[in-house]
Design a protein around this motif. Structure first.
Motif, short mmCIF file in Angstrom:
data_model
loop_
_atom_site.label_atom_id
_atom_site.label_comp_id
_atom_site.label_asym_id
_atom_site.label_seq_id
_atom_site.Cartn_x
_atom_site.Cartn_y
_atom_site.Cartn_z
N GLY A 144 0.80 -1.21 0.00
CA GLY A 144 0.00 0.00 0.00
C GLY A 144 0.83 1.27 0.00
O GLY A 144 2.07 1.23 -0.04
N SER A 145 0.14 2.39 0.05
CA SER A 145 0.79 3.70 -0.01
C SER A 145 0.28 4.62 1.09
O SER A 145 -0.86 4.48 1.54
N LEU A 146 1.14 5.53 1.48
CA LEU A 146 0.78 6.61 2.40
C LEU A 146 1.54 7.85 1.99
O LEU A 146 2.65 7.74 1.42
N ARG A 147 0.98 9.01 2.28
CA ARG A 147 1.71 10.26 2.09
C ARG A 147 1.78 10.99 3.43
O ARG A 147 0.74 11.36 3.98
N LEU A 148 2.98 11.18 3.89
CA LEU A 148 3.20 11.94 5.12
C LEU A 148 3.39 13.41 4.78
O LEU A 148 3.96 13.75 3.74
N SER A 149 2.93 14.25 5.68
CA SER A 149 3.12 15.69 5.55
C SER A 149 3.78 16.22 6.81
O SER A 149 3.62 15.64 7.89
N CYS A 150 4.51 17.30 6.65
CA CYS A 150 5.14 17.96 7.78
C CYS A 150 4.96 19.46 7.61
O CYS A 150 5.60 20.08 6.76
N ALA A 151 4.07 20.02 8.40
CA ALA A 151 3.81 21.46 8.35
C ALA A 151 4.77 22.16 9.29
O ALA A 151 4.92 21.75 10.45
N THR A 152 5.41 23.21 8.80
CA THR A 152 6.40 23.89 9.61
C THR A 152 6.04 25.36 9.82
O THR A 152 5.30 25.96 9.03
N SER A 153 6.59 25.94 10.86
CA SER A 153 6.43 27.36 11.14
C SER A 153 7.59 27.82 12.01
O SER A 153 8.28 27.00 12.63
N GLY A 154 7.79 29.13 12.04
CA GLY A 154 8.78 29.71 12.93
C GLY A 154 10.07 30.15 12.27
O GLY A 154 10.80 30.95 12.86
N ARG A 155 10.38 29.59 11.09
CA ARG A 155 11.58 30.00 10.35
C ARG A 155 11.22 30.06 8.87
O ARG A 155 10.21 29.51 8.44
N THR A 156 12.09 30.69 8.10
CA THR A 156 11.86 30.80 6.67
C THR A 156 12.13 29.44 6.03
O THR A 156 13.27 29.05 5.80
N PHE A 157 11.06 28.73 5.76
CA PHE A 157 11.14 27.33 5.33
C PHE A 157 12.06 27.15 4.12
O PHE A 157 12.84 26.19 4.08
N SER A 158 11.99 28.05 3.18
CA SER A 158 12.74 27.90 1.93
C SER A 158 14.25 28.05 2.09
O SER A 158 14.99 27.86 1.12
N ASN A 159 14.70 28.39 3.28
CA ASN A 159 16.14 28.52 3.52
C ASN A 159 16.80 27.26 4.04
O ASN A 159 18.03 27.20 4.19
N TYR A 160 16.00 26.23 4.35
CA TYR A 160 16.52 25.08 5.08
C TYR A 160 16.24 23.76 4.38
O TYR A 160 15.11 23.49 3.95
N SER A 161 17.27 22.93 4.32
CA SER A 161 17.07 21.55 3.88
C SER A 161 16.25 20.80 4.92
O SER A 161 16.26 21.15 6.11
N MET A 162 15.56 19.80 4.44
CA MET A 162 14.68 19.03 5.31
C MET A 162 14.96 17.54 5.15
O MET A 162 15.48 17.09 4.11
N GLY A 163 14.56 16.79 6.15
CA GLY A 163 14.77 15.34 6.07
C GLY A 163 13.66 14.57 6.76
O GLY A 163 12.91 15.12 7.57
N TRP A 164 13.58 13.32 6.39
CA TRP A 164 12.71 12.36 7.07
C TRP A 164 13.60 11.27 7.68
O TRP A 164 14.53 10.77 7.03
N PHE A 165 13.29 10.92 8.90
CA PHE A 165 13.95 9.85 9.62
C PHE A 165 12.87 8.93 10.18
O PHE A 165 11.71 9.30 10.26
#
Length: 125
Positions: free
Chosen positions: A16-37
């Motif tokens: 099967g499939s799932l889509r995880l989301s991660c909503a962020t706030s507090g910093r300029t999102f477009s300036n930072y690399s992101m990861g999933w662990f």
């Protein structure tokens, strides 16, 4: 205050499939690399996928390559993980994380200074 909030986890059958989301706030999102662990019961946390601040480059763990896709929407300050072909060994708590420093790209967990609370993914056989 930096906040990362994951959603989209759940129980799914093998394949099967799932889509995880991660909503962020507090910093300029477009300036930072992101990861999933992820962390399975009794195991150490492990890297799953990472994406640069612009989305121009991605990196995947060998165990998920070809099945998972990391993406981001900088206009919505949101990170995604599309998981296809799920297997029982993908069962874990999944965490999104944000790099501590701007314009830095790494898969090492120690370079990520901000973490979400995690979302449970369970894959039944």
């Amino acid at each position: 205050q930096v906040q990362l909030v994951e959603s989209g986890g759940g129980l799914v059958q093998t394949g099967g499939s799932l889509r995880l989301s991660c909503a962020t706030s507090g910093r300029t999102f477009s300036n930072y690399s992101m990861g999933w662990f992820r962390q399975a019961p009794g195991k150490e946390r492990e890297f799953v996928a990472a994406i640069t601040w612009s989305g121009s480059a991605t990196t995947y763990a060998e165990s998920v390559k070809g099945r998972f896709t990391i993406s981001r929407d900088n206009a919505k300050n949101t990170l995604y993980l599309l998981m296809n072909g799920l297997k029982p060994e993908d069962t874990a708590v999944y965490y999104c994380a944000q790099q501590t420093a701007v314009w830095t790209y790494s898969i090492g967990s120690s370079t990520y200074g901000y973490w979400g609370q995690g979302t449970q993914v369970t894959v039944s056989s």
